[in-house]
Design a protein around this motif. Structure first.
Motif, short mmCIF file in Angstrom:
data_model
loop_
_atom_site.label_atom_id
_atom_site.label_comp_id
_atom_site.label_asym_id
_atom_site.label_seq_id
_atom_site.Cartn_x
_atom_site.Cartn_y
_atom_site.Cartn_z
N UNK A 92 0.85 -1.19 0.00
CA UNK A 92 0.00 0.00 0.00
C UNK A 92 0.89 1.24 0.00
N UNK A 93 0.66 2.15 -0.97
CA UNK A 93 1.43 3.40 -1.04
C UNK A 93 0.85 4.38 -0.03
N UNK A 94 1.69 4.83 0.91
CA UNK A 94 1.24 5.69 2.00
C UNK A 94 2.02 7.01 1.95
N UNK A 95 1.35 8.14 1.67
CA UNK A 95 2.04 9.44 1.74
C UNK A 95 2.38 9.77 3.20
N UNK A 96 3.57 10.35 3.42
CA UNK A 96 4.01 10.70 4.76
C UNK A 96 4.08 12.22 4.87
N UNK A 97 3.41 12.76 5.90
CA UNK A 97 3.36 14.20 6.10
C UNK A 97 4.08 14.60 7.38
N UNK A 98 4.86 15.65 7.28
CA UNK A 98 5.59 16.21 8.41
C UNK A 98 4.65 17.16 9.14
N UNK A 99 4.19 16.77 10.33
CA UNK A 99 3.17 17.56 11.02
C UNK A 99 3.73 18.91 11.48
N UNK A 100 4.98 18.92 11.92
CA UNK A 100 5.58 20.19 12.33
C UNK A 100 5.60 21.17 11.14
N UNK A 101 6.01 20.68 10.00
CA UNK A 101 6.06 21.51 8.80
C UNK A 101 4.65 21.91 8.35
N UNK A 102 3.70 21.00 8.50
CA UNK A 102 2.31 21.29 8.12
C UNK A 102 1.76 22.45 8.92
N UNK A 103 2.24 22.59 10.16
CA UNK A 103 1.79 23.68 11.02
C UNK A 103 2.63 24.95 10.84
N UNK A 104 3.53 24.94 9.85
CA UNK A 104 4.33 26.11 9.59
C UNK A 104 5.44 26.35 10.59
N UNK A 105 5.91 25.27 11.24
CA UNK A 105 6.93 25.41 12.29
C UNK A 105 8.29 24.93 11.83
N UNK A 106 8.47 24.74 10.54
CA UNK A 106 9.75 24.29 10.02
C UNK A 106 9.80 22.79 9.82
N UNK A 107 10.74 22.35 9.01
CA UNK A 107 10.85 20.93 8.67
C UNK A 107 11.49 20.15 9.81
N UNK A 108 10.96 18.95 10.08
CA UNK A 108 11.52 18.08 11.12
C UNK A 108 12.82 17.48 10.65
N UNK A 109 13.85 17.55 11.49
CA UNK A 109 15.10 16.85 11.23
C UNK A 109 14.94 15.43 11.77
N UNK A 110 14.41 14.56 10.94
CA UNK A 110 13.99 13.23 11.40
C UNK A 110 15.18 12.35 11.76
N UNK A 111 15.05 11.64 12.88
CA UNK A 111 16.04 10.67 13.34
C UNK A 111 15.31 9.37 13.64
N UNK A 112 16.08 8.35 14.05
CA UNK A 112 15.44 7.07 14.37
C UNK A 112 14.63 7.13 15.65
N UNK A 113 14.64 8.28 16.33
CA UNK A 113 13.81 8.45 17.53
C UNK A 113 12.42 8.99 17.18
N UNK A 114 12.26 9.49 15.96
CA UNK A 114 10.96 10.01 15.54
C UNK A 114 10.02 8.86 15.16
N UNK A 115 8.74 9.19 15.07
CA UNK A 115 7.70 8.18 14.91
C UNK A 115 6.77 8.55 13.76
#
Length: 197
Positions: free
Chosen positions: A92-115
């Protein structure tokens, strides 16, 4: 009002019993229909809560399909900045959205601790990138307060209510307003073509 701490955040399935064909259905953690029916009968709702920065949010547990640790996504051209790409989740193709960025707070610097929380939006699956997952929260409908009018558009446009738990304030997401259906459909279609190449 009850708050149950989640013991694990990675690769946790939250699929409903009786839905063997749902994406994410396996032997992982499940939420049974019986328990949810009881909660509805007595005027309660359950939410998965999570954090983005210092703010805590919640989504309806019935829309959550899976919780998994951050993995790299397939980037797509001509998509909004807050769309981090797509995942192939068991076909199943699942689009992934950065919620912090969606709220206009900047792009998340994703690490293996993010979910990534996989949720259903209408008849599609999307993933939201968040900092941490907190609790399974059970609240009475009477405890959910209206969102006050604010100068920012976040509360008015994307939130369905607020819940206070001791000294914590949890903002409840309205995911159907948060994610544009056309962007989801375009992401899925582009992702399917890209992954076939």
């Amino acid at each position: 009002m009850e708050s149950n701490s989640l013991a694990t955040q990675e690769n946790m399935d939250l699929t409903r019993q009786g839905e063997p064909n749902s994406p994410g259905h396996n032997q992982g953690h499940t939420t049974g229909k019986t328990g949810m029916a009881v909660a509805k009968d007595i005027g309660q709702q359950q939410f998965i809560t999570f954090t983005v920065g210092d703010q805590e949010y919640g989504v309806d547990i019935m829309s959550v399909r899976e919780i998994k640790g951050w993995v790299e996504t397939t980037l797509l051209p001509n998509t909004p900045e807050y769309m981090r790409g797509v995942l192939n989740l068991r076909g199943v193709i699942v689009p992934i959205f950065d919620l912090r960025c969606r709220f206009g707070l900047g792009k998340t610097e994703a690490t293996n601790l993010h979910v990534i929380i996989i949720i259903a939006v209408k008849n599609r699956m999307v993933g939201i990138l968040v900092d941490t997952v907190s609790d399974i929260l059970t609240v009475s409908n009477s405890d959910i307060r209206d969102v006050p009018k604010m100068e920012t558009l976040i509360e008015e446009e994307y939130l369905s209510g607020l819940v206070t738990i001791e000294e914590r304030m949890v903002a409840l997401l309205n995911q159907e307003r948060l994610f544009d259906t056309q962007i989801i459909e375009n992401g899925i279609a582009t992702g399917e073509i890209d992954l076939e190449d």
